[in-house]
Design a protein around this motif. Sequence first.
Motif, PDB file in Angstrom:
ATOM      1  N   GLU A 172      83.963  20.499  56.686  1.00 31.45           N
ATOM      2  CA  GLU A 172      83.274  19.210  56.659  1.00 31.45           C
ATOM      3  C   GLU A 172      82.269  19.050  57.799  1.00 31.45           C
ATOM      4  O   GLU A 172      81.162  18.561  57.611  1.00 31.45           O
ATOM      5  CB  GLU A 172      84.294  18.069  56.702  1.00 31.45           C
ATOM      6  CG  GLU A 172      85.184  18.004  55.466  1.00 31.45           C
ATOM      7  CD  GLU A 172      86.139  16.833  55.510  1.00 31.45           C
ATOM      8  OE1 GLU A 172      86.084  16.066  56.487  1.00 31.45           O
ATOM      9  OE2 GLU A 172      86.947  16.692  54.570  1.00 31.45           O
ATOM     10  N   ASN A 173      82.678  19.468  58.995  1.00 32.95           N
ATOM     11  CA  ASN A 173      81.832  19.249  60.167  1.00 32.95           C
ATOM     12  C   ASN A 173      81.355  20.538  60.836  1.00 32.95           C
ATOM     13  O   ASN A 173      80.686  20.488  61.874  1.00 32.95           O
ATOM     14  CB  ASN A 173      82.583  18.401  61.201  1.00 32.95           C
ATOM     15  CG  ASN A 173      83.026  17.064  60.626  1.00 32.95           C
ATOM     16  OD1 ASN A 173      82.239  16.345  60.026  1.00 32.95           O
ATOM     17  ND2 ASN A 173      84.307  16.738  60.796  1.00 32.95           N
ATOM     18  N   GLY A 174      81.704  21.673  60.251  1.00 34.18           N
ATOM     19  CA  GLY A 174      81.329  22.943  60.863  1.00 34.18           C
ATOM     20  C   GLY A 174      79.941  23.409  60.471  1.00 34.18           C
ATOM     21  O   GLY A 174      79.186  22.702  59.807  1.00 34.18           O
ATOM     22  N   ASP A 175      79.606  24.635  60.903  1.00 36.03           N
ATOM     23  CA  ASP A 175      78.278  25.192  60.653  1.00 36.03           C
ATOM     24  C   ASP A 175      78.204  26.001  59.362  1.00 36.03           C
ATOM     25  O   ASP A 175      77.105  26.354  58.916  1.00 36.03           O
ATOM     26  CB  ASP A 175      77.857  26.093  61.820  1.00 36.03           C
ATOM     27  CG  ASP A 175      77.842  25.336  63.140  1.00 36.03           C
ATOM     28  OD1 ASP A 175      77.365  24.186  63.137  1.00 36.03           O
ATOM     29  OD2 ASP A 175      78.302  25.887  64.156  1.00 36.03           O
ATOM     30  N   VAL A 176      79.369  26.328  58.797  1.00 37.38           N
ATOM     31  CA  VAL A 176      79.402  27.154  57.588  1.00 37.38           C
ATOM     32  C   VAL A 176      79.858  26.293  56.412  1.00 37.38           C
ATOM     33  O   VAL A 176      80.981  25.799  56.394  1.00 37.38           O
ATOM     34  CB  VAL A 176      80.359  28.357  57.756  1.00 37.38           C
ATOM     35  CG1 VAL A 176      80.332  29.228  56.502  1.00 37.38           C
ATOM     36  CG2 VAL A 176      79.981  29.175  58.988  1.00 37.38           C
ATOM     37  N   THR A 177      78.996  26.128  55.442  1.00 33.39           N
ATOM     38  CA  THR A 177      79.315  25.305  54.276  1.00 33.39           C
ATOM     39  C   THR A 177      80.560  25.832  53.566  1.00 33.39           C
ATOM     40  O   THR A 177      80.665  27.022  53.295  1.00 33.39           O
ATOM     41  CB  THR A 177      78.131  25.295  53.284  1.00 33.39           C
ATOM     42  OG1 THR A 177      76.958  24.856  53.973  1.00 33.39           O
ATOM     43  CG2 THR A 177      78.407  24.376  52.112  1.00 33.39           C
ATOM     44  N   ASP A 178      81.501  24.954  53.287  1.00 35.65           N
ATOM     45  CA  ASP A 178      82.747  25.302  52.589  1.00 35.65           C
ATOM     46  C   ASP A 178      83.655  26.227  53.404  1.00 35.65           C
ATOM     47  O   ASP A 178      84.563  26.847  52.848  1.00 35.65           O
ATOM     48  CB  ASP A 178      82.453  25.948  51.227  1.00 35.65           C
ATOM     49  CG  ASP A 178      81.730  24.990  50.281  1.00 35.65           C
ATOM     50  OD1 ASP A 178      81.924  23.765  50.428  1.00 35.65           O
ATOM     51  OD2 ASP A 178      80.972  25.457  49.413  1.00 35.65           O
ATOM     52  N   GLY A 179      83.415  26.333  54.693  1.00 32.74           N
ATOM     53  CA  GLY A 179      84.296  27.132  55.542  1.00 32.74           C
ATOM     54  C   GLY A 179      83.922  28.600  55.584  1.00 32.74           C
ATOM     55  O   GLY A 179      82.977  29.043  54.929  1.00 32.74           O
ATOM     56  N   CYS A 180      84.677  29.371  56.377  1.00 32.14           N
ATOM     57  CA  CYS A 180      84.316  30.762  56.661  1.00 32.14           C
ATOM     58  C   CYS A 180      84.937  31.791  55.731  1.00 32.14           C
ATOM     59  O   CYS A 180      84.571  32.968  55.779  1.00 32.14           O
ATOM     60  CB  CYS A 180      84.702  31.110  58.108  1.00 32.14           C
ATOM     61  SG  CYS A 180      83.707  30.260  59.354  1.00 32.14           S
ATOM     62  N   GLU A 181      85.902  31.403  54.911  1.00 34.71           N
ATOM     63  CA  GLU A 181      86.532  32.396  54.034  1.00 34.71           C
ATOM     64  C   GLU A 181      85.508  32.894  53.022  1.00 34.71           C
ATOM     65  O   GLU A 181      84.802  32.113  52.391  1.00 34.71           O
ATOM     66  CB  GLU A 181      87.733  31.787  53.314  1.00 34.71           C
ATOM     67  CG  GLU A 181      88.536  32.825  52.537  1.00 34.71           C
ATOM     68  CD  GLU A 181      89.805  32.257  51.926  1.00 34.71           C
ATOM     69  OE1 GLU A 181      90.316  32.859  50.971  1.00 34.71           O
ATOM     70  OE2 GLU A 181      90.273  31.204  52.398  1.00 34.71           O
ATOM     71  N   PRO A 182      85.394  34.215  52.838  1.00 32.97           N
ATOM     72  CA  PRO A 182      84.355  34.767  51.956  1.00 32.97           C
ATOM     73  C   PRO A 182      84.606  34.493  50.475  1.00 32.97           C
ATOM     74  O   PRO A 182      85.755  34.413  50.034  1.00 32.97           O
ATOM     75  CB  PRO A 182      84.424  36.273  52.240  1.00 32.97           C
ATOM     76  CG  PRO A 182      85.853  36.497  52.665  1.00 32.97           C
ATOM     77  CD  PRO A 182      86.224  35.268  53.441  1.00 32.97           C
ATOM     78  N   VAL A 183      83.523  34.357  49.732  1.00 31.71           N
ATOM     79  CA  VAL A 183      83.627  34.214  48.275  1.00 31.71           C
ATOM     80  C   VAL A 183      83.511  35.585  47.611  1.00 31.71           C
ATOM     81  O   VAL A 183      83.858  35.739  46.433  1.00 31.71           O
ATOM     82  CB  VAL A 183      82.544  33.268  47.723  1.00 31.71           C
ATOM     83  CG1 VAL A 183      82.758  31.859  48.245  1.00 31.71           C
ATOM     84  CG2 VAL A 183      81.142  33.766  48.075  1.00 31.71           C
ATOM     85  N   ALA A 184      83.023  36.569  48.347  1.00 31.71           N
ATOM     86  CA  ALA A 184      82.913  37.932  47.830  1.00 31.71           C
ATOM     87  C   ALA A 184      82.838  38.892  49.008  1.00 31.71           C
ATOM     88  O   ALA A 184      82.454  38.507  50.107  1.00 31.71           O
ATOM     89  CB  ALA A 184      81.681  38.089  46.946  1.00 31.71           C
ATOM     90  N   VAL A 185      83.212  40.138  48.775  1.00 32.61           N
ATOM     91  CA  VAL A 185      83.144  41.175  49.805  1.00 32.61           C
ATOM     92  C   VAL A 185      82.193  42.260  49.305  1.00 32.61           C
ATOM     93  O   VAL A 185      82.403  42.831  48.228  1.00 32.61           O
ATOM     94  CB  VAL A 185      84.534  41.774  50.090  1.00 32.61           C
ATOM     95  CG1 VAL A 185      84.423  42.935  51.082  1.00 32.61           C
ATOM     96  CG2 VAL A 185      85.468  40.701  50.635  1.00 32.61           C
TER      97      VAL A 185
END
Length: 214
Positions: free
Chosen positions: A67-80
């Motif tokens: 919500e307030n960080g620099d990475v939209t939707d958090g840091c967990e990857p959607v793909a590798v």
Amino acid sequence: MQYGWFIDYWMEGGLMRDIYTHQITTPEHWNMLMLPFAYTREELDYDTVVGNETEVTPSYDPHCDSENGDVTDGCEPVAVISAEKLRDYTEGPPETTKIARVLLHDDRMGQHVIAPQAWDCIWEELIKNGKGLKTINDKPGFNEDDYNFSADMLEEMIAELTRLIDKYSNEQWNEKTTANRVVELLTEHRALIQIELEEVNSGVRKLGHKDFLG
């Protein structure tokens, strides 16, 4: 160690871990780790700063706050994605397709993605024809086979890769597509390093004075 820590950081969505022991750490220790040149290795020691007897509450990098960080939707990857495969003349186009599919199914980017028929062409122009940014392959005289490592270093690499493979193969992770891809890529990488270790130990691959710990 930092190689594995980097993978853990993203896979766990910015969970704060010690670089050297991989234990969950405190924000205080984390902030010190983020300034490695400000402290000696001894000053960063987990037992010294945190203590093995301390029960640490898991904390996450504020940059990863969805919500307030620099990475939209958090840091967990959607793909590798594998950069090595992306540069490969056989596996490069399929790897490009994986990137395109992620973007295509993103509500923010999907409308800007070109037609699938052009994906292979884009890869060929950027990688094969060299019209994109420079890669390591463009370095004059560069040959990956010219770089060798000592048996000790290769064994450390294998140990760290095995830790990661075991971690992301367990039931907590094995239903995640990203974890499965990490395991797939690291398993391939470990097999190559094991071959290299056998060559070093047998004398087939000889280390020179310019090699790592040669």
